[in-house]
Design an enzyme around this catalytic site. Structure first.
Site, PDB file in Angstrom:
ATOM      1  N   GLU A 125       0.815  -1.224   0.000  1.00  0.00           N
ATOM      2  CA  GLU A 125       0.000   0.000   0.000  1.00  0.00           C
ATOM      3  C   GLU A 125       0.850   1.276   0.000  1.00  0.00           C
ATOM      4  OE1 GLU A 125      -3.234   1.099  -0.261  1.00  0.00           O
ATOM      5  OE2 GLU A 125      -3.532  -0.926  -1.030  1.00  0.00           O
ATOM      6  N   HIS A 133       3.666   1.799  -1.677  1.00  0.00           N
ATOM      7  CA  HIS A 133       3.955   2.059  -3.094  1.00  0.00           C
ATOM      8  C   HIS A 133       2.684   2.533  -3.819  1.00  0.00           C
ATOM      9  CE1 HIS A 133       6.956  -1.335  -2.289  1.00  0.00           C
ATOM     10  NE2 HIS A 133       7.739  -0.337  -2.634  1.00  0.00           N
ATOM     11  N   GLY A 178       8.470   8.051  -0.931  1.00  0.00           N
ATOM     12  CA  GLY A 178       7.824   7.903   0.376  1.00  0.00           C
ATOM     13  C   GLY A 178       8.689   8.460   1.496  1.00  0.00           C
ATOM     14  N   GLN A 238      16.713   9.026   2.151  1.00  0.00           N
ATOM     15  CA  GLN A 238      16.723   8.842   0.688  1.00  0.00           C
ATOM     16  C   GLN A 238      16.074  10.044  -0.003  1.00  0.00           C
ATOM     17  OE1 GLN A 238      15.899   5.001  -1.358  1.00  0.00           O
ATOM     18  NE2 GLN A 238      13.885   5.861  -1.723  1.00  0.00           N
ATOM     19  N   SER A 294       8.658  -3.771   1.932  1.00  0.00           N
ATOM     20  CA  SER A 294       8.807  -5.086   1.310  1.00  0.00           C
ATOM     21  C   SER A 294       9.583  -6.013   2.233  1.00  0.00           C
ATOM     22  CB  SER A 294       9.536  -4.955  -0.025  1.00  0.00           C
ATOM     23  OG  SER A 294       8.899  -3.985  -0.834  1.00  0.00           O
TER      24      SER A 294
HETATM   25  P1  AMP Z   1      11.213   0.580  -2.411  1.00  0.00           P
HETATM   26  O1  AMP Z   1      10.490  -0.370  -3.317  1.00  0.00           O
HETATM   27  O2  AMP Z   1      11.344   0.087  -1.014  1.00  0.00           O
HETATM   28  O3  AMP Z   1      12.504   1.067  -3.003  1.00  0.00           O
HETATM   29  O4  AMP Z   1      10.285   1.866  -2.295  1.00  0.00           O
HETATM   30  C1  AMP Z   1       9.855   2.568  -3.437  1.00  0.00           C
HETATM   31  C2  AMP Z   1       9.228   3.856  -2.996  1.00  0.00           C
HETATM   32  O5  AMP Z   1       8.110   3.583  -2.145  1.00  0.00           O
HETATM   33  C3  AMP Z   1      10.193   4.738  -2.194  1.00  0.00           C
HETATM   34  O6  AMP Z   1       9.989   6.093  -2.535  1.00  0.00           O
HETATM   35  C4  AMP Z   1       9.767   4.457  -0.782  1.00  0.00           C
HETATM   36  O7  AMP Z   1      10.075   5.507   0.113  1.00  0.00           O
HETATM   37  C5  AMP Z   1       8.272   4.317  -0.948  1.00  0.00           C
HETATM   38  N1  AMP Z   1       7.718   3.582   0.197  1.00  0.00           N
HETATM   39  C6  AMP Z   1       8.160   2.408   0.713  1.00  0.00           C
HETATM   40  N2  AMP Z   1       7.450   2.080   1.803  1.00  0.00           N
HETATM   41  C7  AMP Z   1       6.537   3.063   1.990  1.00  0.00           C
HETATM   42  C8  AMP Z   1       5.516   3.308   2.958  1.00  0.00           C
HETATM   43  N3  AMP Z   1       5.283   2.476   3.963  1.00  0.00           N
HETATM   44  N4  AMP Z   1       4.772   4.422   2.825  1.00  0.00           N
HETATM   45  C9  AMP Z   1       4.993   5.300   1.815  1.00  0.00           C
HETATM   46  N5  AMP Z   1       5.943   5.121   0.863  1.00  0.00           N
HETATM   47  C10 AMP Z   1       6.706   4.027   0.951  1.00  0.00           C
END
Ligand code: AMP
Length: 280
Positions: free
Chosen positions: A35, A37, A147, A153, A186
């Site tokens: 959710e 993402h 996020g 980041q 994830s």
């Molecule tokens: P990742 O797949 O972990 O590289 O995350 C991809 C994007 O989704 C990044 O911008 C993360 O910061 C964002 N993201 C991951 N987890 C969350 C979360 N719980 N709430 C909001 N955005 C998220």
């Protein structure tokens, strides 16, 4: 939804969209979508003509002893989630498409990349900045969505965009949480039932810190001690760091006043979890 795996195909598609006056919103991810993402994709859907998402488990942001090989993947499930969230283009390049065997060009955002997460994961933010810069040049978005969950980041990417004059608007959206406060990630899929129960202590530590600040505590050490105490109440939690920091520079505050961010990183077994709370 169109699935594109080649860089040149993605670039020429982006060119023709831009020529037709379409605004591209972009959500870069490493897949195994949740959710958090999807919240980024939904916002991108509202604010742009075309929504592009990428799924790429970026090898250059993993350390040699980190979880690149076991990072969770679900290509089919991710495809369905993107489609039902209104993504128009899913860019899923192979590692060999994105990098030569020995990549020699990197983007380094100095200073902010070397503290907190960067101190524990050397080279991590160089990998992040490099892949995001490459993805921006490939997908050519007007707006890109990230996020707050990955607070440092976001700070690194904003600096990179400013420092290189990249023509992309960076939009940061709130952390999406489970019912008990655990930030969706994830990597939460690594946790067994007992670890999953314990993992809610990161959010409890952050809210305990926030509570002290709201009650007038200004001494960062007192706030950090409280946050640590909440974390170590759960057996098996190893704290990497807790910090009370300036939200733009990520440097430690001497007095907990004004805008600030509380940050935590901790390990449960072999799983590393991070979280943060912005206090305005
Ligand atoms: P990742 O797949 O972990 O590289 O995350 C991809 C994007 O989704 C990044 O911008 C993360 O910061 C964002 N993201 C991951 N987890 C969350 C979360 N719980 N709430 C909001 N955005 C998220």
């Amino acid at each position: 939804m169109q699935i594109i795996t080649s860089i040149t195909d993605m670039q020429s598609h982006a060119d023709s969209l831009r020529k037709a006056g379409k605004r591209i919103g972009f959500v870069p991810t490493m897949g195994f979508l949740h959710e958090g993402h999807l919240s980024l994709m939904r916002r991108a859907r509202q604010e742009n003509d075309v929504v592009a998402a990428s799924i790429f488990v970026n090898p250059t942001q993993f350390g040699p002893k980190e979880d690149l090989d076991r990072y969770p993947r679900d290509a089919e499930g991710d495809r369905k989630k993107c489609e039902s969230t209104g993504v128009d283009i899913l860019f899923t390049p192979a590692a060999a498409e994105m990098y030569s065997e020995r990549p020699s060009v990197f983007v380094n955002v100095e200073g902010i990349s070397d503290i907190l997460e960067g101190a524990i994961r050397p080279g991590h933010f160089r990998g992040v900045a490099t892949v995001v810069a490459k993805l921006f040049n490939i997908v050519k978005p007007c707006k890109a969505y990230f996020g707050q969950k990955d607070f440092q980041q976001c700070a690194v990417i904003k600096r990179m965009v400013a420092g290189l004059n990249l023509d992309v608007e960076v939009i940061v959206l709130p952390t999406v949480r489970e019912a008990d406060g655990l930030a969706m990630s994830s990597r939460n899929s690594y946790l067994d039932t007992e670890q999953r129960r314990k993992s809610a202590c990161l959010y409890r530590a952050l809210t305990a810190g926030e509570e002290l600040i709201k009650n007038g505590v200004r001494e960062p050490e007192t706030i950090k001690q409280k946050m640590r105490a909440v974390l170590v109440q759960e057996k098996g939690i190893e704290v990497d760091y807790v910090e009370v920091a300036d939200p733009d520079r990520l440097t430690p505050l001497e007095t907990a006043e004004g805008r600030m961010v509380l940050l935590v990183a901790a390990r449960l077994g072999s799983t590393r979890l991070i979280d943060n709370l912005l206090i305005l």
